[in-house]
Scaffold this motif. Structure first.
Motif, PDB file in Angstrom:
ATOM      1  N   ASP A   1      -2.886  13.900  -3.658  1.00  0.00           N
ATOM      2  CA  ASP A   1      -3.508  12.636  -3.255  1.00  0.00           C
ATOM      3  C   ASP A   1      -2.794  12.053  -2.035  1.00  0.00           C
ATOM      4  O   ASP A   1      -3.434  11.555  -1.107  1.00  0.00           O
ATOM      5  CB  ASP A   1      -3.493  11.626  -4.400  1.00  0.00           C
ATOM      6  CG  ASP A   1      -4.390  12.036  -5.553  1.00  0.00           C
ATOM      7  OD1 ASP A   1      -5.353  12.796  -5.319  1.00  0.00           O
ATOM      8  OD2 ASP A   1      -4.135  11.593  -6.691  1.00  0.00           O
ATOM      9  N   ARG A   2      -1.459  12.132  -2.027  1.00  0.00           N
ATOM     10  CA  ARG A   2      -0.703  11.638  -0.869  1.00  0.00           C
ATOM     11  C   ARG A   2      -1.052  12.431   0.376  1.00  0.00           C
ATOM     12  O   ARG A   2      -1.192  11.879   1.463  1.00  0.00           O
ATOM     13  CB  ARG A   2       0.805  11.704  -1.146  1.00  0.00           C
ATOM     14  CG  ARG A   2       1.271  10.718  -2.208  1.00  0.00           C
ATOM     15  CD  ARG A   2       2.791  10.559  -2.266  1.00  0.00           C
ATOM     16  NE  ARG A   2       3.573  11.758  -2.127  1.00  0.00           N
ATOM     17  CZ  ARG A   2       3.987  12.529  -3.138  1.00  0.00           C
ATOM     18  NH1 ARG A   2       3.662  12.218  -4.379  1.00  0.00           N
ATOM     19  NH2 ARG A   2       4.721  13.603  -2.907  1.00  0.00           N
TER      20      ARG A   2
ATOM     21  N   GLU B   1      -3.895  13.958   1.020  1.00  0.00           N
ATOM     22  CA  GLU B   1      -5.226  13.543   1.470  1.00  0.00           C
ATOM     23  C   GLU B   1      -5.169  12.222   2.221  1.00  0.00           C
ATOM     24  O   GLU B   1      -5.799  12.065   3.268  1.00  0.00           O
ATOM     25  CB  GLU B   1      -6.176  13.422   0.279  1.00  0.00           C
ATOM     26  CG  GLU B   1      -6.631  14.753  -0.272  1.00  0.00           C
ATOM     27  CD  GLU B   1      -7.646  14.590  -1.387  1.00  0.00           C
ATOM     28  OE1 GLU B   1      -8.519  13.711  -1.272  1.00  0.00           O
ATOM     29  OE2 GLU B   1      -7.558  15.344  -2.357  1.00  0.00           O
ATOM     30  N   ILE B   2      -4.397  11.293   1.706  1.00  0.00           N
ATOM     31  CA  ILE B   2      -4.262   9.990   2.365  1.00  0.00           C
ATOM     32  C   ILE B   2      -3.578  10.156   3.720  1.00  0.00           C
ATOM     33  O   ILE B   2      -4.006   9.570   4.718  1.00  0.00           O
ATOM     34  CB  ILE B   2      -3.487   9.001   1.471  1.00  0.00           C
ATOM     35  CG1 ILE B   2      -4.352   8.610   0.267  1.00  0.00           C
ATOM     36  CG2 ILE B   2      -3.051   7.766   2.247  1.00  0.00           C
ATOM     37  CD1 ILE B   2      -3.626   7.813  -0.786  1.00  0.00           C
TER      38      ILE B   2
ATOM     39  N   VAL C   1       0.844  -1.196   0.000  1.00  0.00           N
ATOM     40  CA  VAL C   1       0.000   0.000   0.000  1.00  0.00           C
ATOM     41  C   VAL C   1       0.880   1.248   0.000  1.00  0.00           C
ATOM     42  O   VAL C   1       0.623   2.199  -0.750  1.00  0.00           O
ATOM     43  CB  VAL C   1      -0.954  -0.010   1.216  1.00  0.00           C
ATOM     44  CG1 VAL C   1      -1.647   1.337   1.386  1.00  0.00           C
ATOM     45  CG2 VAL C   1      -1.973  -1.122   1.070  1.00  0.00           C
ATOM     46  N   LEU C   2       1.923   1.256   0.827  1.00  0.00           N
ATOM     47  CA  LEU C   2       2.832   2.387   0.885  1.00  0.00           C
ATOM     48  C   LEU C   2       3.508   2.619  -0.460  1.00  0.00           C
ATOM     49  O   LEU C   2       3.569   3.748  -0.949  1.00  0.00           O
ATOM     50  CB  LEU C   2       3.884   2.181   1.976  1.00  0.00           C
ATOM     51  CG  LEU C   2       4.949   3.280   2.089  1.00  0.00           C
ATOM     52  CD1 LEU C   2       4.304   4.626   2.403  1.00  0.00           C
ATOM     53  CD2 LEU C   2       5.979   2.905   3.127  1.00  0.00           C
TER      54      LEU C   2
ATOM     55  N   GLU D   1       2.503   1.820  -3.413  1.00  0.00           N
ATOM     56  CA  GLU D   1       1.526   2.342  -4.363  1.00  0.00           C
ATOM     57  C   GLU D   1       1.190   3.803  -4.051  1.00  0.00           C
ATOM     58  O   GLU D   1       1.103   4.640  -4.950  1.00  0.00           O
ATOM     59  CB  GLU D   1       0.256   1.491  -4.336  1.00  0.00           C
ATOM     60  CG  GLU D   1      -0.732   1.852  -5.405  1.00  0.00           C
ATOM     61  CD  GLU D   1      -1.910   0.894  -5.457  1.00  0.00           C
ATOM     62  OE1 GLU D   1      -2.965   1.327  -5.942  1.00  0.00           O
ATOM     63  OE2 GLU D   1      -1.774  -0.263  -5.014  1.00  0.00           O
ATOM     64  N   ALA D   2       1.038   4.121  -2.776  1.00  0.00           N
ATOM     65  CA  ALA D   2       0.685   5.485  -2.375  1.00  0.00           C
ATOM     66  C   ALA D   2       1.800   6.470  -2.733  1.00  0.00           C
ATOM     67  O   ALA D   2       1.517   7.603  -3.124  1.00  0.00           O
ATOM     68  CB  ALA D   2       0.397   5.536  -0.880  1.00  0.00           C
ATOM     69  N   LEU D   3       3.042   6.060  -2.612  1.00  0.00           N
ATOM     70  CA  LEU D   3       4.160   6.947  -2.909  1.00  0.00           C
ATOM     71  C   LEU D   3       4.226   7.323  -4.383  1.00  0.00           C
ATOM     72  O   LEU D   3       4.872   8.305  -4.754  1.00  0.00           O
ATOM     73  CB  LEU D   3       5.478   6.322  -2.457  1.00  0.00           C
ATOM     74  CG  LEU D   3       5.670   6.241  -0.944  1.00  0.00           C
ATOM     75  CD1 LEU D   3       6.927   5.456  -0.602  1.00  0.00           C
ATOM     76  CD2 LEU D   3       5.700   7.621  -0.324  1.00  0.00           C
ATOM     77  N   ASN D   4       3.555   6.575  -5.229  1.00  0.00           N
ATOM     78  CA  ASN D   4       3.521   6.885  -6.660  1.00  0.00           C
ATOM     79  C   ASN D   4       2.391   7.848  -7.026  1.00  0.00           C
ATOM     80  O   ASN D   4       2.288   8.252  -8.181  1.00  0.00           O
ATOM     81  CB  ASN D   4       3.401   5.597  -7.481  1.00  0.00           C
ATOM     82  CG  ASN D   4       4.684   4.790  -7.453  1.00  0.00           C
ATOM     83  OD1 ASN D   4       5.767   5.337  -7.563  1.00  0.00           O
ATOM     84  ND2 ASN D   4       4.547   3.496  -7.267  1.00  0.00           N
ATOM     85  N   LEU D   5       1.559   8.205  -6.073  1.00  0.00           N
ATOM     86  CA  LEU D   5       0.440   9.105  -6.329  1.00  0.00           C
ATOM     87  C   LEU D   5       0.914  10.556  -6.387  1.00  0.00           C
ATOM     88  O   LEU D   5       2.004  10.887  -5.931  1.00  0.00           O
ATOM     89  CB  LEU D   5      -0.615   8.972  -5.220  1.00  0.00           C
ATOM     90  CG  LEU D   5      -1.306   7.622  -5.106  1.00  0.00           C
ATOM     91  CD1 LEU D   5      -2.168   7.589  -3.855  1.00  0.00           C
ATOM     92  CD2 LEU D   5      -2.147   7.342  -6.349  1.00  0.00           C
TER      93      LEU D   5
END
Length: 81
Positions: free
Chosen positions: A19-20, A22-23, A8-9, A11-15
């Motif tokens: 978006d990051r 907000e997450i 998950v991390l 994938e999130a780092l590629n946003l």
């Protein structure tokens, strides 16, 4: 950190940055205790009072640059003492 969390991390780092952010905010909210109702109400009232004072012109604002210069001057005085 488990495999799922790592995935998950990654994938999130590629946003996108927004978006990051907000997450990150949502994650922090999920682990922080919610503010006490009285404290939240008191802060909202304080903010309203301060905004009203600014809007009415009763409060004089000082530009950040002026405050910064004053702080640097005080710091330099202490260092030279």
């Amino acid at each position: 950190m488990g495999r799922t969390a790592e995935a998950v991390l990654k994938e999130a780092l590629n946003l996108a940055e927004t978006d990051r952010a907000e997450i990150a905010g949502a994650l922090l909210e999920s682990i922080e205790p919610s503010p006490e109702a009285e404290v939240e109400t008191a802060w909202r009232q304080e903010v309203a009072v301060r905004v009203a004072a600014l809007d009415s012109g009763r409060v004089e604002t000082i530009p950040w640059e002026e405050i910064r210069d004053q702080l640097y001057a005080r710091l330099n005085e202490r260092r030279s003492s």
